[in-house]
Design a protein around this motif. Sequence first.
Motif, mmCIF file in Angstrom:
data_model
loop_
_atom_site.group_PDB
_atom_site.id
_atom_site.type_symbol
_atom_site.label_atom_id
_atom_site.label_comp_id
_atom_site.label_asym_id
_atom_site.label_seq_id
_atom_site.Cartn_x
_atom_site.Cartn_y
_atom_site.Cartn_z
ATOM 1 N N LYS A 297 0.827 -1.209 0.000
ATOM 2 C CA LYS A 297 0.000 0.000 0.000
ATOM 3 C C LYS A 297 0.864 1.263 0.000
ATOM 4 N N THR A 298 2.008 1.219 0.676
ATOM 5 C CA THR A 298 2.844 2.414 0.824
ATOM 6 C C THR A 298 3.790 2.615 -0.356
ATOM 7 N N PHE A 299 4.416 1.527 -0.813
ATOM 8 C CA PHE A 299 5.464 1.654 -1.830
ATOM 9 C C PHE A 299 5.156 0.955 -3.152
ATOM 10 N N GLY A 300 4.123 0.104 -3.184
ATOM 11 C CA GLY A 300 3.779 -0.590 -4.418
ATOM 12 C C GLY A 300 4.407 -1.972 -4.512
ATOM 13 N N PRO A 301 3.939 -2.781 -5.468
ATOM 14 C CA PRO A 301 4.381 -4.184 -5.556
ATOM 15 C C PRO A 301 5.821 -4.373 -6.001
ATOM 16 N N ILE A 302 6.386 -3.434 -6.778
ATOM 17 C CA ILE A 302 7.750 -3.615 -7.276
ATOM 18 C C ILE A 302 8.754 -3.482 -6.131
ATOM 19 N N VAL A 303 8.611 -2.447 -5.302
ATOM 20 C CA VAL A 303 9.512 -2.270 -4.159
ATOM 21 C C VAL A 303 9.382 -3.461 -3.213
ATOM 22 N N PHE A 304 8.144 -3.903 -2.981
ATOM 23 C CA PHE A 304 7.929 -5.069 -2.127
ATOM 24 C C PHE A 304 8.655 -6.301 -2.678
ATOM 25 N N THR A 305 8.555 -6.519 -3.981
ATOM 26 C CA THR A 305 9.185 -7.695 -4.588
ATOM 27 C C THR A 305 10.706 -7.608 -4.511
ATOM 28 N N ILE A 306 11.259 -6.420 -4.675
ATOM 29 C CA ILE A 306 12.715 -6.255 -4.566
ATOM 30 C C ILE A 306 13.182 -6.591 -3.153
ATOM 31 N N ILE A 307 12.438 -6.113 -2.138
ATOM 32 C CA ILE A 307 12.789 -6.434 -0.751
ATOM 33 C C ILE A 307 12.760 -7.937 -0.531
ATOM 34 N N MET A 308 11.705 -8.582 -1.048
ATOM 35 C CA MET A 308 11.569 -10.022 -0.846
ATOM 36 C C MET A 308 12.596 -10.810 -1.654
ATOM 37 N N THR A 309 13.031 -10.253 -2.789
ATOM 38 C CA THR A 309 14.059 -10.924 -3.582
ATOM 39 C C THR A 309 15.400 -10.890 -2.862
ATOM 40 N N THR A 310 15.738 -9.749 -2.277
ATOM 41 C CA THR A 310 17.008 -9.663 -1.536
ATOM 42 C C THR A 310 16.987 -10.561 -0.301
#
Length: 364
Positions: A297-310
């Motif tokens: 909700k705050t940063f969007g799905p792309i930022v979330f996916t990058i965090i989860m990828t790292t």
Amino acid sequence: MSARSGSMTARETSPKPAEDKASLLEKGAPAPAAPPAPGAKQLLFCFIGLQASYLTWGYVQEKVMTKEYSTGRFPSATFCVFSNRVLAVTVAWAVTMYKHGGKLNIPAPLWVFAPCALSNTLSSFGQYQALHYVSFPLQTIAKSTKVIPVMIMGKVLNKKTYPCVDYIEAVLICLGVSLFSLANVTTDFFGGGTSGDASSYAAMAGVAMLALYIVSDSFTSQWQSRLYQAHPTVDQFQMMFAVNTWAIIMTTFALVTSGELWITLQFIGDNPIAFLDNVTIAITSATGQLFIFYTIKTFGPIVFTIIMTTRQMFSIVLSTVIFGHAIKPLMGMGAIIVFATIFNRIKRQAAKRKQAAPAAPPSK
């Protein structure tokens, strides 16, 4: 003069054509005033919360699906998904009731949460089930490619467009995490996590489960982003409650019709440690979901996916420390690529926000 005034009055008082701003799912509540842009502290909060929750969750998940308990292997991946969702919906219900004055009002039709609940359930099932057929490092590499499918799903589902630099960053992150993971390749890299079956059927089943996980997970985050846009008054706790309610219905149906529910309950009765492992997974899954919904909700799905990828790299580091493996040069190279790309992305987006910020009014 009077004619002119009359025409002006007619123009001013005539109703303007209503703007049809139908939402992507269906018309939602009017959007509230735009909140201030999220900053580095919020991003760090999301990063630490997601890493802490899912590093623990991933470790115990692998343990449950690959460990030999006193009476054998844990019999049901679906039950693991079910137990996670039961605790998550309880937490979401309690927080929602507290935040909204004892009322469980969901400001969106309940059906709009069903698609992402189904995809979220399928992605969790695929992730658990894949460990029956492929090794943990191979699963980790598959997860590292998730940034690109999420972008493609955003293009298809939400009609989003991404500049070329976003695709280049996504490829670099996937490459870096893959190199990091490949440093841990052993002779059982393609072997099954629990079955030990190296047949072509096992390999195909493992790839199918990984594909189910990646496609379903990519759909989930983009659909949730779409839902937040359509219904901006829905908060992360209401989202969590509605999605997990649907997931419980789906997994209960699957467990009962397959007969796995009674088999698993008997297994847990014979192996109390398996119950404790499931509780640990459920707790970390619940806290992780809170951070997932807030991050999207705050940063969007792309930022979330990058965090989860790292996170895949941190999970390998954790495994390396716990089991005393050596830190290899290839791991360092992959880490440099990933963190350099992420740093460049943060720097680029900060410059973009600064450029888009309205200029301060001149002082009088």
